[in-house]
Design an enzyme around this catalytic site. Structure first.
Site, PDB file in Angstrom:
ATOM      1  N   ASP A 104      30.649  47.461   4.812  1.00 19.71           N
ATOM      2  CA  ASP A 104      29.808  48.000   5.878  1.00 19.71           C
ATOM      3  C   ASP A 104      28.972  46.863   6.443  1.00 19.71           C
ATOM      4  O   ASP A 104      28.383  46.085   5.689  1.00 19.71           O
ATOM      5  CB  ASP A 104      28.888  49.099   5.321  1.00 19.71           C
ATOM      6  CG  ASP A 104      28.793  50.299   6.233  1.00 19.71           C
ATOM      7  OD1 ASP A 104      28.427  50.100   7.403  1.00 19.71           O
ATOM      8  OD2 ASP A 104      29.077  51.419   5.783  1.00 19.71           O
ATOM      9  N   ASP A 121      28.171  49.569  11.710  1.00 21.36           N
ATOM     10  CA  ASP A 121      27.289  50.733  11.801  1.00 21.36           C
ATOM     11  C   ASP A 121      26.570  50.789  13.147  1.00 21.36           C
ATOM     12  O   ASP A 121      26.116  49.760  13.669  1.00 21.36           O
ATOM     13  CB  ASP A 121      26.267  50.656  10.671  1.00 21.36           C
ATOM     14  CG  ASP A 121      25.268  51.790  10.696  1.00 21.36           C
ATOM     15  OD1 ASP A 121      25.667  52.941  10.442  1.00 21.36           O
ATOM     16  OD2 ASP A 121      24.086  51.529  10.984  1.00 21.36           O
ATOM     17  N   GLU A 173      45.781  36.852   6.624  1.00 16.68           N
ATOM     18  CA  GLU A 173      45.783  38.295   6.807  1.00 16.68           C
ATOM     19  C   GLU A 173      44.918  38.662   8.003  1.00 16.68           C
ATOM     20  O   GLU A 173      43.974  37.953   8.347  1.00 16.68           O
ATOM     21  CB  GLU A 173      45.269  39.035   5.563  1.00 16.68           C
ATOM     22  CG  GLU A 173      43.777  38.948   5.353  1.00 16.68           C
ATOM     23  CD  GLU A 173      43.231  39.971   4.359  1.00 16.68           C
ATOM     24  OE1 GLU A 173      44.001  40.797   3.845  1.00 16.68           O
ATOM     25  OE2 GLU A 173      42.019  39.928   4.096  1.00 16.68           O
ATOM     26  N   HIS A 231      29.702  59.865   5.284  1.00 16.78           N
ATOM     27  CA  HIS A 231      28.454  60.080   4.558  1.00 16.78           C
ATOM     28  C   HIS A 231      27.365  60.699   5.426  1.00 16.78           C
ATOM     29  O   HIS A 231      26.305  61.060   4.908  1.00 16.78           O
ATOM     30  CB  HIS A 231      27.952  58.741   4.004  1.00 16.78           C
ATOM     31  CG  HIS A 231      27.706  57.725   5.081  1.00 16.78           C
ATOM     32  ND1 HIS A 231      28.727  57.154   5.806  1.00 16.78           N
ATOM     33  CD2 HIS A 231      26.564  57.203   5.575  1.00 16.78           C
ATOM     34  CE1 HIS A 231      28.216  56.321   6.696  1.00 16.78           C
ATOM     35  NE2 HIS A 231      26.912  56.330   6.582  1.00 16.78           N
ATOM     36  N   ASP A 232      27.598  60.824   6.728  1.00 15.13           N
ATOM     37  CA  ASP A 232      26.585  61.381   7.634  1.00 15.13           C
ATOM     38  C   ASP A 232      26.876  62.823   8.049  1.00 15.13           C
ATOM     39  O   ASP A 232      26.055  63.437   8.734  1.00 15.13           O
ATOM     40  CB  ASP A 232      26.485  60.528   8.908  1.00 15.13           C
ATOM     41  CG  ASP A 232      25.802  59.200   8.667  1.00 15.13           C
ATOM     42  OD1 ASP A 232      24.952  59.128   7.762  1.00 15.13           O
ATOM     43  OD2 ASP A 232      26.120  58.233   9.382  1.00 15.13           O
TER      44      ASP A 232
END
Length: 611
Positions: free
Chosen positions: A114, A223, A290, A361-362
């Site tokens: 995150d 976020d 990658e 999670h919200d």
């Protein structure tokens, strides 16, 4: 054919896999505080996550995304970061993180972090130095002078720079005595907003990304991306403009819903920052071999979200697709679900990668929003539609929200209501309660003799992973069976077709010429139905059940024809068809990389004998 040539072919295939992994990745979101507690302190930690990585690998997860693990006083569950380059002590150490990263690699899984760029914590060194105007931190944050005003008695006083309201209620401005100015906080008071009009801040945040990329993480979830910029006061006579009233029913001045956020959300400068970050991530494609994924969170109109994908000349991010969270619910029809799916696929620019999110999670957990009877259906849709699938921890077993009393509430969004009766309407704690590993004390999440950081949900003895693993038919087994099919060519590359046959019947096909097709069928109704899919001309006639939901009478491995498919009430089924465009084989014929390696070695052994 000589071994070096064959090994080159294998290496090329592996390299392509590392560059393309993200396009069909199954990403599992872990909320670290609630996943697994390894040391008995009642809070989840990094070693607990490492302990459970084999479970995730066995389930079919390609990458884990962890909510913030950085140093923080936890005013907002770790989203108030004081040091982007350190690990929060309750989660462990940097050595624990390095071990987690290494174990993940060994299991063939990737780690996504995150990234919280809009604000820091007010206990960070950056903020402390900014309050004293210490270079180069002077303008790291959004600072402004207050405005002179008079009250109803004619008394002069100073008020905040504008009427802007925090997401968590109340003024978005907080006066700081040392600096003698107000700072902006779009979230809690302890989360001062960074100033992205500063080139120094922009470079600082790029270096944060580089720090973790140097460690080998595979990307970031970003976020609250659409809050990075606010209106530039230079365009408003040096002042921050007031936002207009929204007219929202029942909203009061302290409520975020009271205003239209035209000066604090979705400003166009934000997109260029995202494109710049994409350039930083791309620096590591060659050096680490990658692709580095970037997924951005913005609750905004679809057209605004789509812009995060990039332009004709700049690459961007994957904007989170929240349509499953906000546009459908337990009463939505097959027609409405089809429309939601088709809308994203229609608006998404050609050549980009879609994504499907059932929860986070919200938000209240999927089983609460969509209904327990639709858990298998929504999981299957997310996993068989094109692109990236995101699973929030517990969705694979159908976990529901827990009850968290006012006294146990941790979420500042709820606490700031100061309302012991209606706080739950704002609380995100119920969907953050600990994971249910088994039916033992604390659901197997922690062996603490005290309280866990949030109480486990009351149904943990019946809704838990161990119980579902031990049962022949369960949400978990269905999820795992569907996840296994994501590796088939049809679900990796097949064309998408969605059809709502009625108000309650939804059919999704993924077809690829020369390969076995995949067919998902959902019955939302409370009664069984039989469907005829002969109208799907390209779909081969013979079908085999490869995943059967908990409410389905048809069992896995059952075979039938597309002209007569019995579907039980509240049932989700995944079928594999014969080869599309020829043949009637029920299975797909393709080589996985491990099998290719075996064939290479075998071929070399044979050719060596005759050389």
């Amino acid at each position: 054919m000589r071994l070096p040539i064959l090994l080159l072919a294998v290496a090329t295939a592996a390299a392509a896999s590392d560059l393309d992994w993200w396009k069909t990745a199954l990403v599992y979101q872990i909320y670290p505080r609630s996943f697994k507690d390894s040391n008995g302190d009642g809070t989840g930690d990094l070693n607990g996550i490492t302990e459970k990585l084999p479970y995730l690998q066995e389930t079919g997860i390609d990458a884990i995304w962890m909510s913030p693990i950085y140093r923080s006083p936890n005013y907002d569950s770790g989203y108030d970061i004081t040091d982007y380059r350190s690990i929060q002590e309750e989660y462990g150490t940097m050595e624990d993180f390095d071990r987690l990263l290494n174990v993940s690699r060994g299991l063939g899984m990737r780690v996504v972090l995150d990234f919280v760029p809009n604000h820091t914590g007010n206990e960070s060194e950056w903020f402390s130095k900014s309050t004293t105007r210490t270079s180069p931190y002077t303008d790291y944050y959004v600072w402004a002078d207050g405005l002179n005003a008079t009250d109803e008695n004619g008394t002069l006083y100073e008020k905040p720079p504008s009427n802007w309201v925090s997401t968590f209620r109340g003024s978005a401005w907080q006066y700081h005595q040392v600096r003698g100015q107000y700072y902006l906080h779009q979230f809690v008071i302890g989360q001062p907003d960074l100033n992205y009009r500063s080139d120094v801040v922009q470079e600082e945040m790029k270096n944060v990304l580089r720090f973790w990329l140097d460690k080998g993480v595979s990307g970031f979830r970003v976020d609250a991306i659409n809050r990075l910029y606010e209106a530039d006061p230079r365009n408003f006579s040096g002042l921050y403009p007031d936002e207009p009233l929204s007219g929202a029913e029942g909203a009061v001045p302290d409520d975020y819903e009271y205003l239209q956020h035209i000066y604090t959300e979705n400003l166009f400068e934000t997109y260029d920052v995202v494109y710049d970050w994409r350039d930083v991530l791309d620096e590591y494609i060659t050096s680490q071999g990658e692709y580095k994924i970037m997924m951005t969170e913005a609750y905004a109109d679809l057209q605004l979200m789509i812009r995060y994908y990039g332009t004709k000349t700049r690459n961007g991010s994957i904007p989170f697709n929240f349509s499953f969270l906000g546009d459908i619910n337990k009463d939505s029809t097959a027609w409405e679900i089809k429309t939601v799916i088709d809308k994203w696929m229609t608006y998404m620019p050609s050549g980009n990668v879609a994504n499907w999110v059932n929860g986070n999670h919200d938000q209240s957990r999927m089983a609460n929003r969509q209904g327990v009877d639709r858990v298998d259906a929504m999981n299957m849709l997310a996993l068989i539609l094109p692109g990236v699938a995101i699973t929030y921890q517990g969705e694979e077993i159908g976990m529901t929200d827990g009850y968290v009393s006012w006294n146990d509430t941790q979420d500042p969004q709820a606490c700031n209501t100061n309302d012991p009766v209606n706080y739950y309407k704002k609380s995100r704690d119920p969907n953050r309660t600990p994971y249910h590993w088994d039916g033992s004390a604390n659901a197997g999440f922690s062996n603490t003799t005290g309280a866990t950081w949030l109480p486990v949900a009351s149904n943990y003895q019946t809704v838990n992973l161990a119980a579902q693993m031990a049962t022949q038919k369960s949400h978990y087994h269905f999820y795992k069976d569907v996840a296994a099919q994501r590796k088939t060519p049809a679900l990796q590359e097949g064309d998408l077709d969605t059809r709502a046959l009625s108000e309650s019947l939804l059919v999704v096909t993924r077809l690829l010429p020369g390969e076995a097709g995949m067919l998902g069928v959902v019955n939302l109704a409370a009664e069984a139905q039989t469907i005829d899919l002969t109208s799907l001309k390209i779909l081969p006639s013979d079908l085999e059940v490869v995943a059967s939901g908990v409410n389905c009478a048809l069992e896995k491995n059952a075979t039938l024809t597309k002209s007569s498919i019995p579907v039980s009430a509240h049932c989700a089924l995944l079928f594999r068809s014969g080869i599309v465009g020829g043949g009637n084989a029920a299975g797909a014929h393709y080589l996985s990389l491990p099998l290719l390696v075996l064939l290479v070695v075998a071929t070399y052994s044979i050719t060596a004998c005759f050389s």
